[in-house]
Design an enzyme around this catalytic site. Structure first.
Site, PDB file in Angstrom:
ATOM      1  N   TYR A 118     -23.228 -27.686  24.822  1.00 15.93           N
ATOM      2  CA  TYR A 118     -24.308 -27.641  25.699  1.00 15.93           C
ATOM      3  C   TYR A 118     -24.027 -28.865  26.707  1.00 15.93           C
ATOM      4  CZ  TYR A 118     -28.782 -28.471  28.008  1.00 15.93           C
ATOM      5  OH  TYR A 118     -29.797 -28.459  28.965  1.00 15.93           O
ATOM      6  N   ASP A 191     -25.195 -27.529  15.222  1.00 18.72           N
ATOM      7  CA  ASP A 191     -26.329 -27.022  16.289  1.00 18.72           C
ATOM      8  C   ASP A 191     -26.064 -25.591  16.045  1.00 18.72           C
ATOM      9  OD1 ASP A 191     -27.774 -26.129  18.270  1.00 18.72           O
ATOM     10  OD2 ASP A 191     -27.181 -27.769  19.524  1.00 18.72           O
TER      11      ASP A 191
END
Ligand code: P1T
Length: 408
Positions: A118, A191
């Site tokens: 991200y 994540d």
């Protein structure tokens, strides 16, 4: 004020109590017992900052809401039970959860990070934590664990991975990565935002820390921003809880309550996200005016063998590159009507975006730059026929740009 959060509401059970129950049962019941004082079936929103002390230090488990709050604690138990860990720790955002993991490190420490993350994660690593905390980062492809091994040094304290990655949807072998990290005494943080605990459980595969943006599938309704960490190890949990309290990047009780409510339907929503995404990925793959489709559930996905080992289904995220290049990709994002053009993901409604100019603008010009013609879909849980029709319509109305690109 207590240094660490108290380990429990007197009436609330620990996450391990729910071991043995199926996912959907844990999603609805873990941490969510009726309120002991009123009998309210739904755990209340405790909108208070402080708690009465009957004498100095004599209080019923809670002293101050940054340190601990019953609504937050109910969510933390629910999160832990779903990830199969002992400790859930909630934060004000996914980025707050991520930065807390890094706050354990010291100047000179080294982190190996996957080379597709991200954009905000890349930004905080390279623009905040390296300068202000003196932590060094190396970004490598983790599809081949040998490159992770090669990047590790005696100073490497943490390996950070997203899988599936955002936005290229590479799938990394968590069990293999855990072995490589642990051989050098580094911790592995995963994540798990894209997969959610319904599809993948990193702790069971050897990871030490699971990180989440609760803003996405966990909340599930695009109405709350939050983050979380889940760990099994008591000492590690103590360190992270210390930081949660000391730094104070905590979610408010109302936000915790919204995520708790969302989590109760995670299993049902994920089933439909996966079914819809699989159908849309197949439709995209069958079209001549689409150059490539990245979806972990497709047999053509380069990491399909890893997907089958570690995920229960392909998830709700698809990235694809339409023929016609960046101009068509950009037009396409504005040509859908059910797929709303917006950042974020994981809500019940479908979203479309152009990572290069939106969610991943902060990696532009870096080695992590994403292709300019990449379109990302967060496939919602609307009726699949309507979603397919919407995308087919947008592909058809932008098709003239394929010829325009070819003759340019
Ligand atoms: O937005 P926040 O709750 O702080 O979460 C950050 C974050 C962390 N990890 C992953 C894998 C993410 O995708 C995100 C946020 N991502 C978007 C907003 C997005 O559209 O990709």
């Amino acid at each position: 004020m207590a240094e660490h959060g108290s380990e429990g509401h007197p009436q609330r059970r620990r996450a391990a109590h729910y071991d043995g129950q199926a996912f959907g049962t844990r999603a609805i019941h873990a941490g969510q017992e009726p309120d002991p004082t009123t009998g309210a079936v739904i755990a209340p929103v405790y909108l208070n900052s402080t708690y009465v002390q009957h004498g100095v230090g004599d209080f019923a488990g809670y002293d101050y809401s940054r340190t601990d709050n019953p609504t937050r604690r109910a969510l933390e138990i629910q999160l832990a039970a779903l990830e199969g860990g002992d400790h859930g720790i909630a934060f004000a955002s996914g980025m707050a959860a991520t930065s807390t993991v890094l706050q354990r490190l010291s100047p000179g420490d080294h982190v190996v990070c996957v080379n597709d993350v991200y954009g905000g994660t890349f930004r905080i690593f390279t623009k905040v934590l390296d300068r202000h905390a003196g932590i060094e980062f190396t970004f490598v492809s983790m599809r081949d664990v040998a490159s992770v091994e090669a990047a590790m040094t005696d100073r490497t304290k943490l390996v950070w991975v997203e899988t599936p990655t955002n936005p290229l949807l590479n799938v990394i072998d968590i069990a293999e990565l855990a072995k490589v990290a642990h051989a050098r005494r580094a911790l592995l943080a995963v994540d798990n935002t894209f997969a959610t605990p319904y599809l993948q459980n990193p702790l069971a595969l050897g990871a030490d820390i699971v990180a989440h943006s609760m803003t996405k599938y966990l909340g599930g309704h695009s109405d709350v921003v939050g983050g979380a960490l889940v760990v099994d190890d008591d000492a590690l949990a103590g360190e992270l809880r210390f930081l949660q309290n000391a730094v104070g990047a905590i979610p408010g009780p109302m936000d915790c309550w919204l995520v708790s409510r969302g989590l109760k339907t995670l299993h049902v929503r994920m089933e439909r996200h996966c079914e819809n995404a699989a159908a849309i990925a197949r439709m995209l793959e069958s079209r001549e005016d689409v150059e490539s489709v990245l979806y972990p559930g497709l047999e053509s996905h380069p990491d399909h063998a890893v997907v089958q080992r570690q995920m229960r289904a392909g998830g709700g995220m698809i990235s694809f590159r339409p023929a016609g290049g960046a101009d068509r990709a950009r037009e396409l994002c504005a040509a859908t009507s059910l797929f709303t053009l917006a950042e974020s993901l994981g809500g019940v409604e479908s979203l479309i975006e152009l990572p290069g100019l939106m969610t991943h603008q902060s990696v532009a010009g870096s080695e992590l730059e994403v292709p300019a013609d990449l379109v990302r879909l967060s496939v919602g849980i609307e009726h699949v026929d309507d979603l397919v029709r919407d995308l087919e319509g947008a592909l058809d109305t932008t098709r003239h740009l394929v010829e325009a690109a070819a003759t340019a």
